[in-house]
Design a protein around this motif. Structure first.
Motif, mmCIF file in Angstrom:
data_model
loop_
_atom_site.group_PDB
_atom_site.id
_atom_site.type_symbol
_atom_site.label_atom_id
_atom_site.label_comp_id
_atom_site.label_asym_id
_atom_site.label_seq_id
_atom_site.Cartn_x
_atom_site.Cartn_y
_atom_site.Cartn_z
ATOM 1 N N ALA A 182 2.293 3.694 -12.411
ATOM 2 C CA ALA A 182 1.300 2.663 -12.097
ATOM 3 C C ALA A 182 1.112 2.555 -10.590
ATOM 4 O O ALA A 182 2.084 2.575 -9.830
ATOM 5 C CB ALA A 182 1.734 1.307 -12.666
ATOM 6 N N LEU A 183 -0.143 2.449 -10.178
ATOM 7 C CA LEU A 183 -0.489 2.220 -8.778
ATOM 8 C C LEU A 183 -1.057 0.807 -8.672
ATOM 9 O O LEU A 183 -2.062 0.491 -9.309
ATOM 10 C CB LEU A 183 -1.520 3.246 -8.314
ATOM 11 N N VAL A 184 -0.387 -0.035 -7.887
ATOM 12 C CA VAL A 184 -0.725 -1.467 -7.829
ATOM 13 C C VAL A 184 -0.932 -1.891 -6.381
ATOM 14 O O VAL A 184 -0.217 -1.434 -5.478
ATOM 15 C CB VAL A 184 0.403 -2.313 -8.472
ATOM 16 N N VAL A 185 -1.909 -2.771 -6.164
ATOM 17 C CA VAL A 185 -2.102 -3.391 -4.852
ATOM 18 C C VAL A 185 -1.892 -4.896 -5.005
ATOM 19 O O VAL A 185 -2.308 -5.497 -5.998
ATOM 20 C CB VAL A 185 -3.511 -3.102 -4.281
ATOM 21 N N VAL A 186 -1.237 -5.489 -4.015
ATOM 22 C CA VAL A 186 -0.914 -6.920 -4.027
ATOM 23 C C VAL A 186 -1.352 -7.528 -2.707
ATOM 24 O O VAL A 186 -1.194 -6.903 -1.648
ATOM 25 C CB VAL A 186 0.602 -7.134 -4.227
ATOM 26 N N GLY A 187 -1.924 -8.729 -2.758
ATOM 27 C CA GLY A 187 -2.342 -9.402 -1.538
ATOM 28 C C GLY A 187 -2.434 -10.900 -1.723
ATOM 29 O O GLY A 187 -2.408 -11.402 -2.850
ATOM 30 N N ASP A 188 -2.541 -11.609 -0.605
ATOM 31 C CA ASP A 188 -2.643 -13.074 -0.654
ATOM 32 C C ASP A 188 -4.049 -13.565 -0.340
ATOM 33 O O ASP A 188 -4.277 -14.768 -0.202
ATOM 34 C CB ASP A 188 -1.643 -13.713 0.322
ATOM 35 N N GLN A 189 -5.015 -12.630 -0.199
ATOM 36 C CA GLN A 189 -6.407 -12.955 0.128
ATOM 37 C C GLN A 189 -6.532 -13.674 1.471
ATOM 38 O O GLN A 189 -7.522 -14.348 1.737
ATOM 39 C CB GLN A 189 -7.039 -13.812 -0.974
ATOM 40 N N LYS A 190 -5.526 -13.486 2.335
ATOM 41 C CA LYS A 190 -5.552 -14.087 3.668
ATOM 42 C C LYS A 190 -5.182 -13.068 4.741
ATOM 43 O O LYS A 190 -4.765 -13.441 5.825
ATOM 44 C CB LYS A 190 -4.596 -15.283 3.734
ATOM 45 N N GLY A 191 -5.289 -11.782 4.395
ATOM 46 C CA GLY A 191 -5.005 -10.759 5.399
ATOM 47 C C GLY A 191 -3.735 -9.975 5.175
ATOM 48 O O GLY A 191 -3.448 -9.058 5.938
ATOM 49 N N ARG A 192 -2.974 -10.302 4.136
ATOM 50 C CA ARG A 192 -1.755 -9.540 3.844
ATOM 51 C C ARG A 192 -1.954 -8.703 2.589
ATOM 52 O O ARG A 192 -2.530 -9.181 1.609
ATOM 53 C CB ARG A 192 -0.553 -10.466 3.658
ATOM 54 N N ILE A 193 -1.438 -7.475 2.625
ATOM 55 C CA ILE A 193 -1.624 -6.568 1.496
ATOM 56 C C ILE A 193 -0.463 -5.593 1.414
ATOM 57 O O ILE A 193 0.142 -5.231 2.430
ATOM 58 C CB ILE A 193 -2.967 -5.798 1.634
ATOM 59 N N GLY A 194 -0.153 -5.183 0.186
ATOM 60 C CA GLY A 194 0.890 -4.200 -0.044
ATOM 61 C C GLY A 194 0.473 -3.257 -1.162
ATOM 62 O O GLY A 194 -0.211 -3.667 -2.105
ATOM 63 N N VAL A 195 0.872 -2.012 -1.060
ATOM 64 C CA VAL A 195 0.540 -0.988 -2.052
ATOM 65 C C VAL A 195 1.819 -0.312 -2.499
ATOM 66 O O VAL A 195 2.705 -0.041 -1.681
ATOM 67 C CB VAL A 195 -0.432 0.059 -1.469
#
Length: 203
Positions: free
Chosen positions: A58-71
């Motif tokens: 699985a390829l997943v992206v996570v973020g807080d919709q405030k400028g932070r993101i992780g893949v």
């Protein structure tokens, strides 16, 4: 004597209870703070002496919709387990991307990974997210509201995601550029606006 012991126990329980509640609230807040998007799920197999071992990636992206993101990318025997593992990995690999007015990018940028190449361009308010597939998922969790993105190369989801992340990591705010060059923020912003005006006239 027994009543005193009971009163002490009740007081101790009352003191301990808020700590549990506080921990639970913190955990809920952390869980609610981030949103995730499953970009791609792939079934993979490993050939061994006894046959084939099937699993899912699985390829997943996570973020807080405030400028932070992780893949993150993870494998497991079942799809939910693979998504959960990738989600946890992505939360541990968060990076911050500076956003202009909290809605778009500061400047145009190109990102490359393998055979994949993406071009990200800033956009005026009301444009929306003009991007397809994996890139749209990234912008949604990042909190970008206006952007124009184009993939010119491999359309493999992994290449597109990695190329987009490399492009986003090249984003720099005027404040960071001013600090690095020893100039004022107003000088950097005015130069950017002047360049944008020249490009508009040329078009």
């Amino acid at each position: 004597m027994t009543e005193e012991v009971i009163e002490k126990q009740e007081k101790t329980e009352k003191k301990r209870a808020p700590k549990k509640d506080r921990a639970a609230r913190t955990e809920d807040r952390t869980m609610d703070e981030f949103i995730d998007r499953v970009v791609h799920i792939n079934r993979v197999s490993k050939t061994v002496k006894g046959g084939r071992n099937m699993s899912f990636a699985a390829l997943v992206v996570v973020g807080d919709q405030k400028g932070r993101i992780g893949v993150a990318h993870a494998k497991a025997k079942e799809v939910p387990d693979a998504i959960k593992k990738a989600n946890e990995l992505a939360r541990r690999r968060l990076v911050r991307v500076p956003l202009r007015e909290g809605r778009t990018l500061h400047h145009d940028v190109i990102g490359r990974f393998g055979a994949g190449q993406v071009t990200l361009r800033t956009a005026p308010a009301g444009t929306g997210i003009i991007a397809g597939g994996p890139m749209r998922a990234i912008f949604e969790v990042l909190g970008v509201q206006d952007v124009v993105a184009k993939c010119t190369g491999s359309n493999n989801p992994h290449n597109m995601v990695r190329a987009t992340m490399r492009a986003l990591l090249e984003e720099h705010s005027p404040r960071a550029v001013a600090a690095r060059r020893g100039k004022k923020v107003s000088e950097i912003v005015s130069a950017r606006e002047g360049k944008a005006a020249d490009e508009a006239v040329a078009e």
